[in-house]
Structure formats: C-alpha cells, structure tokens
Design a protein around this motif. Structure first.
Motif, PDB file in Angstrom:
ATOM      1  N   LYS A 256       0.807  -1.217   0.000  1.00  0.00           N
ATOM      2  CA  LYS A 256       0.000   0.000   0.000  1.00  0.00           C
ATOM      3  C   LYS A 256       0.846   1.275   0.000  1.00  0.00           C
ATOM      4  O   LYS A 256       0.331   2.369  -0.251  1.00  0.00           O
ATOM      5  CB  LYS A 256      -0.934   0.017   1.220  1.00  0.00           C
ATOM      6  CG  LYS A 256      -2.067  -0.999   1.146  1.00  0.00           C
ATOM      7  CD  LYS A 256      -2.957  -0.877   2.364  1.00  0.00           C
ATOM      8  CE  LYS A 256      -4.206  -1.746   2.234  1.00  0.00           C
ATOM      9  NZ  LYS A 256      -5.123  -1.258   1.174  1.00  0.00           N
ATOM     10  N   GLN A 257       2.146   1.123   0.330  1.00  0.00           N
ATOM     11  CA  GLN A 257       3.060   2.268   0.377  1.00  0.00           C
ATOM     12  C   GLN A 257       2.534   3.357   1.307  1.00  0.00           C
ATOM     13  O   GLN A 257       2.376   4.514   0.913  1.00  0.00           O
ATOM     14  CB  GLN A 257       3.308   2.814  -1.023  1.00  0.00           C
ATOM     15  CG  GLN A 257       4.000   1.805  -1.943  1.00  0.00           C
ATOM     16  CD  GLN A 257       4.307   2.388  -3.319  1.00  0.00           C
ATOM     17  OE1 GLN A 257       3.776   3.428  -3.717  1.00  0.00           O
ATOM     18  NE2 GLN A 257       5.175   1.725  -4.059  1.00  0.00           N
ATOM     19  N   VAL A 258       2.252   2.967   2.539  1.00  0.00           N
ATOM     20  CA  VAL A 258       1.753   3.914   3.538  1.00  0.00           C
ATOM     21  C   VAL A 258       2.759   4.013   4.690  1.00  0.00           C
ATOM     22  O   VAL A 258       3.638   3.171   4.840  1.00  0.00           O
ATOM     23  CB  VAL A 258       0.377   3.472   4.087  1.00  0.00           C
ATOM     24  CG1 VAL A 258      -0.695   3.594   3.010  1.00  0.00           C
ATOM     25  CG2 VAL A 258       0.431   2.050   4.632  1.00  0.00           C
ATOM     26  N   ARG A 259       2.585   5.047   5.504  1.00  0.00           N
ATOM     27  CA  ARG A 259       3.437   5.284   6.663  1.00  0.00           C
ATOM     28  C   ARG A 259       2.599   5.024   7.928  1.00  0.00           C
ATOM     29  O   ARG A 259       1.698   5.814   8.225  1.00  0.00           O
ATOM     30  CB  ARG A 259       3.956   6.722   6.652  1.00  0.00           C
ATOM     31  CG  ARG A 259       4.730   7.076   5.381  1.00  0.00           C
ATOM     32  CD  ARG A 259       5.176   8.540   5.390  1.00  0.00           C
ATOM     33  NE  ARG A 259       4.050   9.450   5.544  1.00  0.00           N
ATOM     34  CZ  ARG A 259       3.271   9.850   4.546  1.00  0.00           C
ATOM     35  NH1 ARG A 259       3.479   9.410   3.293  1.00  0.00           N
ATOM     36  NH2 ARG A 259       2.286  10.686   4.770  1.00  0.00           N
ATOM     37  N   PRO A 260       2.863   3.944   8.638  1.00  0.00           N
ATOM     38  CA  PRO A 260       1.956   3.553   9.724  1.00  0.00           C
ATOM     39  C   PRO A 260       2.271   4.181  11.073  1.00  0.00           C
ATOM     40  O   PRO A 260       3.420   4.465  11.395  1.00  0.00           O
ATOM     41  CB  PRO A 260       2.154   2.041   9.792  1.00  0.00           C
ATOM     42  CG  PRO A 260       3.602   1.873   9.423  1.00  0.00           C
ATOM     43  CD  PRO A 260       3.881   2.925   8.375  1.00  0.00           C
ATOM     44  N   LEU A 261       1.226   4.386  11.851  1.00  0.00           N
ATOM     45  CA  LEU A 261       1.350   4.578  13.290  1.00  0.00           C
ATOM     46  C   LEU A 261       1.332   3.161  13.863  1.00  0.00           C
ATOM     47  O   LEU A 261       0.307   2.475  13.813  1.00  0.00           O
ATOM     48  CB  LEU A 261       0.177   5.393  13.838  1.00  0.00           C
ATOM     49  CG  LEU A 261       0.075   5.480  15.366  1.00  0.00           C
ATOM     50  CD1 LEU A 261       1.259   6.237  15.949  1.00  0.00           C
ATOM     51  CD2 LEU A 261      -1.251   6.114  15.782  1.00  0.00           C
ATOM     52  N   LEU A 262       2.459   2.713  14.411  1.00  0.00           N
ATOM     53  CA  LEU A 262       2.607   1.327  14.841  1.00  0.00           C
ATOM     54  C   LEU A 262       2.237   1.166  16.313  1.00  0.00           C
ATOM     55  O   LEU A 262       2.993   1.584  17.206  1.00  0.00           O
ATOM     56  CB  LEU A 262       4.035   0.843  14.611  1.00  0.00           C
ATOM     57  CG  LEU A 262       4.473   0.698  13.148  1.00  0.00           C
ATOM     58  CD1 LEU A 262       5.971   0.415  13.064  1.00  0.00           C
ATOM     59  CD2 LEU A 262       3.684  -0.423  12.470  1.00  0.00           C
ATOM     60  N   LEU A 263       1.083   0.571  16.566  1.00  0.00           N
ATOM     61  CA  LEU A 263       0.696   0.232  17.925  1.00  0.00           C
ATOM     62  C   LEU A 263       1.080  -1.226  18.165  1.00  0.00           C
ATOM     63  O   LEU A 263       0.233  -2.135  18.202  1.00  0.00           O
ATOM     64  CB  LEU A 263      -0.810   0.439  18.124  1.00  0.00           C
ATOM     65  CG  LEU A 263      -1.335   1.868  17.931  1.00  0.00           C
ATOM     66  CD1 LEU A 263      -2.807   1.951  18.245  1.00  0.00           C
ATOM     67  CD2 LEU A 263      -0.552   2.853  18.793  1.00  0.00           C
ATOM     68  N   VAL A 264       2.376  -1.440  18.300  1.00  0.00           N
ATOM     69  CA  VAL A 264       2.914  -2.779  18.535  1.00  0.00           C
ATOM     70  C   VAL A 264       3.941  -2.695  19.653  1.00  0.00           C
ATOM     71  O   VAL A 264       4.443  -1.614  19.988  1.00  0.00           O
ATOM     72  CB  VAL A 264       3.573  -3.369  17.261  1.00  0.00           C
ATOM     73  CG1 VAL A 264       2.549  -3.521  16.143  1.00  0.00           C
ATOM     74  CG2 VAL A 264       4.753  -2.532  16.814  1.00  0.00           C
ATOM     75  N   GLY A 286      -1.295  -4.084  16.839  1.00  0.00           N
ATOM     76  CA  GLY A 286      -0.953  -5.429  17.278  1.00  0.00           C
ATOM     77  C   GLY A 286      -1.159  -5.505  18.777  1.00  0.00           C
ATOM     78  O   GLY A 286      -1.952  -4.732  19.339  1.00  0.00           O
ATOM     79  N   LEU A 287      -0.464  -6.410  19.434  1.00  0.00           N
ATOM     80  CA  LEU A 287      -0.566  -6.489  20.888  1.00  0.00           C
ATOM     81  C   LEU A 287       0.469  -5.533  21.483  1.00  0.00           C
ATOM     82  O   LEU A 287       1.670  -5.770  21.391  1.00  0.00           O
ATOM     83  CB  LEU A 287      -0.301  -7.922  21.373  1.00  0.00           C
ATOM     84  CG  LEU A 287      -0.425  -8.130  22.883  1.00  0.00           C
ATOM     85  CD1 LEU A 287      -1.832  -7.783  23.353  1.00  0.00           C
ATOM     86  CD2 LEU A 287      -0.074  -9.556  23.260  1.00  0.00           C
ATOM     87  N   ALA A 288      -0.021  -4.439  22.073  1.00  0.00           N
ATOM     88  CA  ALA A 288       0.875  -3.404  22.598  1.00  0.00           C
ATOM     89  C   ALA A 288       0.337  -2.871  23.918  1.00  0.00           C
ATOM     90  O   ALA A 288      -0.186  -1.748  23.981  1.00  0.00           O
ATOM     91  CB  ALA A 288       1.019  -2.278  21.583  1.00  0.00           C
TER      92      ALA A 288
END
Length: 429
Positions: A256-264, A286-288
């Motif tokens: 998708k070529q996106v920039r994620p906010l990673l909740l991991v 994810g699990l965070a």
C-alpha cells in the motif's frame, strides 16, 4: 443389508455378464429358447417368450465387446482397492500379509480389537475419535454394535452409511496430507515453558513425508527473538519455517506504500525496519499493552477519521499467559472500528489469505494441509474456512466447549500437540 447405488450397479453388471455368456447350443436350446424356437408365424404378435429371447440375443450381440473393457477396469479396481486386494498385502505400515497371526493386530481378531473399521474388512480405516466431530482421539463403540468408518473426503460415517469403496479411497488418495501448519504460542509453548512432550513430538513429525510450517499471530516480539525463545526451549525450527502475522502486515504496508502509526510492542519493531513512520497516514494495531492508553488510542482514532486505513495484525480476543488469560488486540481494534464506523483490514489468522500465504512455496493445495492450534476460531476455524483440516488442542487458551463455537466443528480435538502428531502419523499418512 441396505442397498446402495454401488451395490445396485454391481448387481446390474453381474446380470448383464450372465446374459452375455449364455451359450445358445449348450443352454438356451436345451431349455427351448433357441433362435429357431418359440418364434411365432408371420404377422403374429410376438409373445413374452419371443420378446425375452430377442432381448437376450440383443444383449449378447451389443454388449459383448463393451463388457470386455468394463470388466477389465472393474478387475483392476478390485485388485488395487478392494479389501483383500493387492494393496492389503503390499506391506503398508502397521499391516502384514497373509501370514499374520489371527490374534495379532494384523489378524482379524487383532484388527477388531485394535479398532480398525470392520466394514472395510481389514486395517485400512481407523475408528473415529468420537461419534461427533470434535471429540477426543480415543476410539469409541458405535451404536447398534457397529463401528464408525471413514467415508469420502476423510470424514467419519456412521454404521449403515455407505459410499463406493473406490470413491472414498480415490478421494483419500487425492487428499493425502502434504503439509502441517503448527501454531506456536499455546500449542508448542506458553511463554518460556514448552508444552510437555512437544519437542519430541515435533522430531517425530519431521520424520514424516510432510512439509512443516509454523504460523503465529504473536506480535509481542520479532521473528528473531521468537526463534531464539523456541531454540532455548529445545525446538528444532529454522527461521524460514516461521510465518508470522507481523510478516503479513509488513507485506501489506509495502504493497500500500503507507506510513503507519505502529501500535505494537517495542520487541516487534525490528520486523518493520525500513518502513517509514514519520507523518503517519495509516494505523497498525498489534498487541501493545504499553501503548493502549487514552492518548495513543485517541491519536489513532483521529487518524482513522481523517481517512487513514486501520490495519489489524490480528483480532484475537485473548491469549494465554503463565498467570492466566489476558486481553489480546481484538477488543482494542473493535473499539476503534466502533468509534470511527470503519472496518479494519485483518492480515493474520483467521484470514484465508494468511493461510494461503503460509502455504506458498510448499507445492501443496489447502485440502492437502492440516492446521494444529489452540484457538478454535483463529487457528482451526480460519484453516478450515481456507479448505484445510483443523486439529484443536486443549492447551494454551483452550477453554471447555470451544470446539462447539465454530461451524464446521474441528476435524479433531486432542489433549495436546503430541497427541495430534500421534493421530497424524497413525491415520493420515
């Protein structure tokens, strides 16, 4: 004895053969049914006897050559597949030839005692785990003194149910087990403790002619740390055999070529090395536990309202820890879905694409694969929806009656991973 389509076809074939081999000089003429006997005069209506004689002559004339081909095919099928045929004496594992002692597991009495299907006349099909799908792996007695037997596609059939033996065996041959997918957390281990006997069971499974893949939804740690944990527990596993939902999530982000906010969890971040996260325009959950606070969840909420896609690494309701069950990421993903009136894209189990991606490179179709896991919905339900068979184990997050929560029910429910491996080695290979 109940009549079946196969028994009727077999009777019809025998009847046609009987007519075709009637010899006019040696038999028909002696009983007054010769070609020059019983024929009425010119213009007379032929009687029943004359019509039957004409039918016999027609069958003998028209069917004699086709019967050669039909009988030849039937004989070959009987030799290859019928009880008592060549395959029975071909030295299959666990079975002997004609010299087996009557009281041994290979003899008639021994086979019945050991739980082989009495309908099949030999040790070709084991008893089912239970009269209902999802029971334990123990053999049970069927109603009315009979025993359950394996039917088409590997399912269990009750006494009196029937299918042509060559159809059920042909289907079984087409669906021979080629790959086994194994869940990790809750199935092989719980945190830093291995399930008793799991290491030895895995070694036994590696001795079978199947491809093994380890599939997990864990987002608490990266693949490298996970492999290190498993190695310390005594499991012989290679990194390229592990397919995680983190890997599936990274693949989707790159696509998708996106920039994620990673909740991991911080331990899972190495699996996202190289993925740009500045000025995020997507949310990955994810699990965070350390990140599931109001400030971070509200930030994710606002991004999604502004059009950022919500990507759930998985939506497990809970998972097993040493001190009991704990919330998974599912409730937090569902909360964001509810608040933003949107639907998350799930990349891990139980998604069909996850299981198909895990099978990539195995040269194995879904119906030739089996999944072993402790989660009835994500492991077993997801695998069966993808066309595989699923074995549920009563370890990890399993809770009583979990097998009743999915439809279709699990192919089998076992006490633990070693028992599941035992079933595979004895009954599916």
């Amino acid at each position: 004895m109940a009549f079946t389509l196969y028994s009727l076809l077999q009777a019809a074939l025998l009847f046609v053969n009987a007519i075709a081999v009637l010899h006019e000089e040696r038999f028909l003429r002696n009983v007054g049914w010769g070609s020059d006997q019983g024929i009425g005069g010119f213009g007379e209506e032929p009687g029943i006897k004359a019509q039957l004689m004409n039918l016999i002559r027609s069958v003998r004339t028209v069917m004699r050559v086709p019967l050669i081909a039909v009988n030849s095919v039937t004989i070959v099928l009987l030799l290859l597949f019928a009880p008592g045929g060549l395959r029975r004496w071909a030295g299959s594992p666990g079975r002997r030839g004609p010299g087996a002692a009557a009281g041994s597991p290979q003899g008639p009495a021994g086979r019945a005692k050991a739980g082989w299907c009495v309908r099949c006349g030999g040790g070709c099909h084991p008893l089912p785990p239970s009269p209902r799908r999802g029971g334990s792996a123990r053999a049970v007695q069927a109603p009315a003194g009979g025993r359950y037997h394996r039917g088409r596609g590997g399912g269990w059939m009750a006494p009196g149910a029937s299918s042509p033996w060559f159809v059920s065996r042909w289907m079984a041959a087409r669906r021979a087990l080629k790959a086994v997918l194994v869940d990790l957390s809750g199935t092989l281990h719980v945190e830093d403790s291995a399930v008793p006997g799991a290491q030895e069971a895995l070694k036994r499974l590696r001795g079978a002619p199947v491809t093994i893949r380890f599939v997990t939804n864990t987002t608490k740690e990266c693949k490298r740390d996970l492999l290190e944990r498993l190695t310390k527990l005594g499991f012989d596993i290679a990194e390229n055999e592990i397919f995680t939902s983190l890997t599936a999530a990274r693949n989707l982000l790159e696509q998708k070529q996106v920039r994620p906010l990673l909740l991991v969890d911080d331990k899972a971040l190495p699996d996202f090395t190289g993925i740009a996260t500045d000025d995020p325009n997507a949310v990955v959950v994810g699990l965070a536990p350390e990140r599931f606070n109001y400030e971070m969840m509200n930030r994710a909420f606002r991004l999604i309202l502004d059009g950022a896609p919500l990507i759930a690494i998985h939506k497990a309701r809970y998972f097993k820890k040493k001190n009991g069950l704990a919330l998974g990421p599912g409730p937090f993903v569902t909360g964001l879905e509810y608040a933003t009136d949107t639907k998350a894209t799930v990349v891990g189990k139980p998604e069909k694409t996850f299981f198909l991606e895990a099978l990539r490179g195995t040269d194995c179709a879904p119906e030739e694969a089996l999944m072993i896991g402790d989660d009835c919905r994500d492991d077993v339900g997801g695998a069966q929806n993808a066309g595989m068979r699923g074995i549920l184990v009563r370890t990890g997050k399993y809770r009583p009656a979990d097998e009743d929560k999915i439809n279709p029910a699990p192919y089998l429910t076992c006490e633990n991973f070693p028992e599941a491996v035992e079933h595979i080695l004895e009954h599916l290979l």
